[in-house]
Write a protein that holds these residues in place. Structure first.
Motif, PDB file in Angstrom:
ATOM      1  N   ARG A  93       0.755  -1.254   0.215  1.00 49.25           N
ATOM      2  CA  ARG A  93       0.076  -0.092  -0.009  1.00 49.25           C
ATOM      3  C   ARG A  93       0.811   1.458   0.089  1.00 49.25           C
ATOM      4  O   ARG A  93       0.345   2.314  -0.672  1.00 49.25           O
ATOM      5  N   LEU A  94       1.967   1.418   0.519  1.00 53.84           N
ATOM      6  CA  LEU A  94       2.800   2.404   0.794  1.00 53.84           C
ATOM      7  C   LEU A  94       3.433   2.655  -0.484  1.00 53.84           C
ATOM      8  O   LEU A  94       3.587   3.790  -1.017  1.00 53.84           O
ATOM      9  N   ALA A  95       3.846   1.452  -1.322  1.00 57.44           N
ATOM     10  CA  ALA A  95       4.325   1.608  -2.673  1.00 57.44           C
ATOM     11  C   ALA A  95       3.436   2.382  -3.754  1.00 57.44           C
ATOM     12  O   ALA A  95       3.620   3.301  -4.385  1.00 57.44           O
ATOM     13  N   LEU A  96       1.775   1.712  -3.334  1.00 60.25           N
ATOM     14  CA  LEU A  96       1.167   2.579  -4.237  1.00 60.25           C
ATOM     15  C   LEU A  96       0.749   3.854  -4.006  1.00 60.25           C
ATOM     16  O   LEU A  96       0.753   4.636  -4.980  1.00 60.25           O
ATOM     17  N   CYS A  97       1.004   4.340  -2.575  1.00 58.25           N
ATOM     18  CA  CYS A  97       0.665   5.781  -2.314  1.00 58.25           C
ATOM     19  C   CYS A  97       1.960   6.441  -2.939  1.00 58.25           C
ATOM     20  O   CYS A  97       1.675   7.730  -3.421  1.00 58.25           O
ATOM     21  N   ASP A 107      -5.101   4.919 -10.318  1.00 64.02           N
ATOM     22  CA  ASP A 107      -6.161   4.112 -10.234  1.00 64.02           C
ATOM     23  C   ASP A 107      -6.191   2.891 -10.885  1.00 64.02           C
ATOM     24  O   ASP A 107      -5.649   2.419 -11.947  1.00 64.02           O
ATOM     25  N   ARG A 108      -6.318   1.854  -9.988  1.00 66.74           N
ATOM     26  CA  ARG A 108      -5.946   0.536 -10.304  1.00 66.74           C
ATOM     27  C   ARG A 108      -6.997  -0.408  -9.976  1.00 66.74           C
ATOM     28  O   ARG A 108      -7.649  -0.323  -8.944  1.00 66.74           O
ATOM     29  N   GLU A 159       3.089   8.425   6.778  1.00 63.79           N
ATOM     30  CA  GLU A 159       3.269   8.673   5.373  1.00 63.79           C
ATOM     31  C   GLU A 159       1.948   8.542   4.585  1.00 63.79           C
ATOM     32  O   GLU A 159       1.683   9.559   3.904  1.00 63.79           O
ATOM     33  N   MET A 160       1.426   7.502   4.995  1.00 66.68           N
ATOM     34  CA  MET A 160       0.090   7.247   4.150  1.00 66.68           C
ATOM     35  C   MET A 160      -0.911   8.069   4.588  1.00 66.68           C
ATOM     36  O   MET A 160      -1.989   8.334   3.979  1.00 66.68           O
TER      37      MET A 160
END
Length: 247
Positions: A93-97, A107-108, A159-160
């Motif tokens: 999730r952090l990588a996506l953010c 948008d995935r 961070e998120m």
């Protein structure tokens, strides 16, 4: 949650409601004891769009909503639910953010999975970075909440907190990210409605302890509040926290 007057054994009841944002009206009210948890899927009907905050981002409930022929739009916490790619691999999730931060928006298509039952539901994850001031405010709030709860927040969680992470079953062609953010922002009308009801009838301080009498009191109090509400606010998409409309 509604509790009885103070005493050594305070009783609690849950008031489960569905609020129609198109009409700014409560369309469903159910009073139960506190053993029945809140559920996004309670009383769901085909054709509805259920909008809710982080507490309702649960894969089992989201799957039930879709099965009923409805759609969902919920904000996702930093740690759950599990998000899988098309090959069934767990997404970071952090990588996506961070990818959303680089691109301005992400948008995935994903699969939302319940960690215990392994129930899955197809969805989109849409991530938008908050404006710098709003992101800093959200991160300060996350640190305060952690301090109040007496735990050390993770660096990733802090961070998120600076991103708006939405999960939805709505189609991308009709619901681009900016429309999703604008629609999710309407949820604050629900908070305003309950603040008005509490100020009108003191809903947070229950006058009854008997279960049947408590349900009767709560329902009468809600009816009184609805009758007293003559002036409704405009359905304004501008939310107090200034969530972004577009990248």
């Amino acid at each position: 949650m509604v509790c009885s007057v103070s005493g050594p054994k305070r009783a609690y009841w849950m008031v489960h409601t569905v609020f129609d944002l198109s009409r700014l009206k409560l369309c469903s009210v159910e009073v139960t004891d506190r053993r029945e948890a809140e559920r996004l899927s309670r009383g769901v009907r085909a054709g509805e769009l259920r909008i809710a905050d982080r507490a309702h981002a649960k894969a089992t409930d989201l799957a039930t909503v879709v099965k009923a022929g409805a759609d969902f739009l919920v904000r996702a916490p930093s740690s759950y639910p599990r998000l899988l790619d098309g090959d069934g691999h767990l997404l970071d999730r952090l990588a996506l953010c961070r990818e959303a931060g680089d691109k301005g928006v992400l948008d995935r298509s994903v699969r939302i999975q319940d960690g215990k039952s392994k129930i899955e539901v197809a969805a989109r994850v849409v991530i938008l970075p908050l404006p710098p001031e709003a992101a800093a405010k959200a991160r300060r709030a996350a640190r305060r909440l952690a301090a109040k709860a007496r735990y050390k927040p993770s660096d990733a969680g802090i961070e998120m907190a600076g991103y708006l992470v939405l999960l939805t079953s709505l189609a991308a062609d009709d619901w681009p990210p900016e429309r999703l953010a604008s629609t999710y922002r309407l949820r604050w009308q629900i908070e305003l409605a309950f603040k008005r009801m509490k100020s009108l009838i003191g809903l947070e301080s229950l006058r009854a302890k008997d279960a049947d009498l408590a349900r009767l009191w709560i329902n009468i109090a809600l009816l009184a509040a609805l009758l007293a509400e003559d002036d409704l606010p405009a359905l304004d998409p501008e939310a107090p926290d200034s969530l972004p409309l577009a990248a």
